[in-house]
Design a protein around this motif. Sequence first.
Motif, PDB file in Angstrom:
ATOM      1  N   LEU A   1    -115.782 -49.892  -2.381  1.00 51.81           N
ATOM      2  CA  LEU A   1    -116.040 -51.042  -3.254  1.00 51.81           C
ATOM      3  C   LEU A   1    -116.255 -52.325  -2.466  1.00 51.81           C
ATOM      4  O   LEU A   1    -117.184 -53.088  -2.733  1.00 51.81           O
ATOM      5  CB  LEU A   1    -114.849 -51.267  -4.187  1.00 51.81           C
TER       6      LEU A   1
ATOM      7  N   VAL B   1    -119.875 -47.693 -10.182  1.00 50.51           N
ATOM      8  CA  VAL B   1    -118.725 -47.065  -9.520  1.00 50.51           C
ATOM      9  C   VAL B   1    -117.574 -46.655 -10.432  1.00 50.51           C
ATOM     10  O   VAL B   1    -116.756 -45.836 -10.032  1.00 50.51           O
ATOM     11  CB  VAL B   1    -118.138 -47.965  -8.410  1.00 50.51           C
TER      12      VAL B   1
ATOM     13  N   MET C   1    -118.422 -40.385  -5.920  1.00 49.56           N
ATOM     14  CA  MET C   1    -118.119 -41.708  -6.448  1.00 49.56           C
ATOM     15  C   MET C   1    -119.349 -42.419  -7.000  1.00 49.56           C
ATOM     16  O   MET C   1    -119.264 -43.179  -7.943  1.00 49.56           O
ATOM     17  CB  MET C   1    -117.475 -42.558  -5.337  1.00 49.56           C
ATOM     18  N   VAL C   2    -120.511 -42.170  -6.391  1.00 49.65           N
ATOM     19  CA  VAL C   2    -121.667 -42.986  -6.781  1.00 49.65           C
ATOM     20  C   VAL C   2    -122.777 -42.268  -7.525  1.00 49.65           C
ATOM     21  O   VAL C   2    -123.585 -42.913  -8.183  1.00 49.65           O
ATOM     22  CB  VAL C   2    -122.307 -43.687  -5.554  1.00 49.65           C
TER      23      VAL C   2
END
Lengths: 238, 238
Positions: free
Chosen positions: B174, B204, A203-204
């Motif tokens: 998040l 992201v 995700m990052v």
Amino acid sequence: MNEQRSRAHAPQARRRLPREEREQQIMDCAIRVFAQRGYSAASVDEIAELAGVSKPLVYLYLESKEGLFLACLHREEGRLVAAFQNAATEVGTSELRLWAGLRAFFGFVSDHKDSWAVLHRQAPGLGDAMAAEITRARRAVLTEVRTLVREGIELGGGSGHLGDADADFVAHALVGAADSLTDWMERYPEESPDRVTLRLMGMVWVGMRQILGGEVWTPPGGLEGGAFEGGTGVAGAA
Amino acid sequence: MNEQRSRAHAPQARRRLPREEREQQIMDCAIRVFAQRGYSAASVDEIAELAGVSKPLVYLYLESKEGLFLACLHREEGRLVAAFQNAATEVGTSELRLWAGLRAFFGFVSDHKDSWAVLHRQAPGLGDAMAAEITRARRAVLTEVRTLVREGIELGGGSGHLGDADADFVAHALVGAADSLTDWMERYPEESPDRVTLRLMGMVWVGMRQILGGEVWTPPGGLEGGAFEGGTGVAGAA
């Protein structure tokens, strides 16, 4: 967590131990009780009984309930930071080091559920000394992550325009995400710490390189995009 | 935060207000005092004085210091969630909605520093009722973000294989990142909430689509990559 709690009721040997060793054993029991009851409801009586020692001995060695809690916080944070650091220095590139560090973090949380419950849920808001202890540990982890991020970009051939603020931004986002994902991990116990780490890296990692390379996301279609260059106040927020 | 505090010392009009209005005004003052002193050190005396009312009136309207604190938490959380929701429903695609929601969040934190200090730093660990209130608010935000994430992938032509766990993972990451970045924002006051939002989206958004499309990051060079398919325990963690 329940398995750990039931193990906590196993009878303790009452043989004489050196002070150092006895303190560690009292802390082991204290962490279980703090995790189960919360700081306020936890009693030194119960901790002493679980450790198979007298209550005065707990006070003699660790001063007070707060002193005991601080000692537990300090020890567990030290272990968590060390797990992260050790894992992160074992491998080569910083991408791998970040991966190994996050994996060690999620592994620690998974293997030491009571410790994490105390660090994550009990400690904040419990007074200045405890808040300071948590802040100290969080800073240590943030510094570690920031260093990895910086090195990663330097080694990986980033744009060279890497500010402290950028590395610090990425470190804050990562540490916050990892923190919050421990709650997710508890909801999905079938997901191993390794899977959680791979998901988070996925995700990052790409986005981190973008930020650190100076690229900034803009709303698609250029919608209002120009309004944000100046970095002034926010509209429609309150 | 200091500007808000100095304003707090402006003399308060003592004219009669309807109960509803007076309660709101007491809460306004209470949030300043709780943010400045912390929950334990805050005194109802100081809050009453700041609000220009008698201490018994505070107790009559809001029951106790804890009742007052809970009422403040409840109101500020409601405002924060509403700011996020309202912003996120204004625009079209979910990418833009997520952006608008995050922007509203960082804008709220920037504009209501005392509220955020109370929600973020004072509330955790202060007892069951307060912890429950915070958990409730966090869940509301998580649910909102998860919905945006799900819709985004459905509209954006994702792989169609989107589990609850995936959307929940992204939402946790998040929300945790945003939470932690409010500390970063405080360290870099020259960075506007809008810039923070653009940075976070940049970090992201691409990765979110990867995760939700079923792609998983693997360590480069295949190093130990195969070891993680089974999702078993973690090595080198403790």
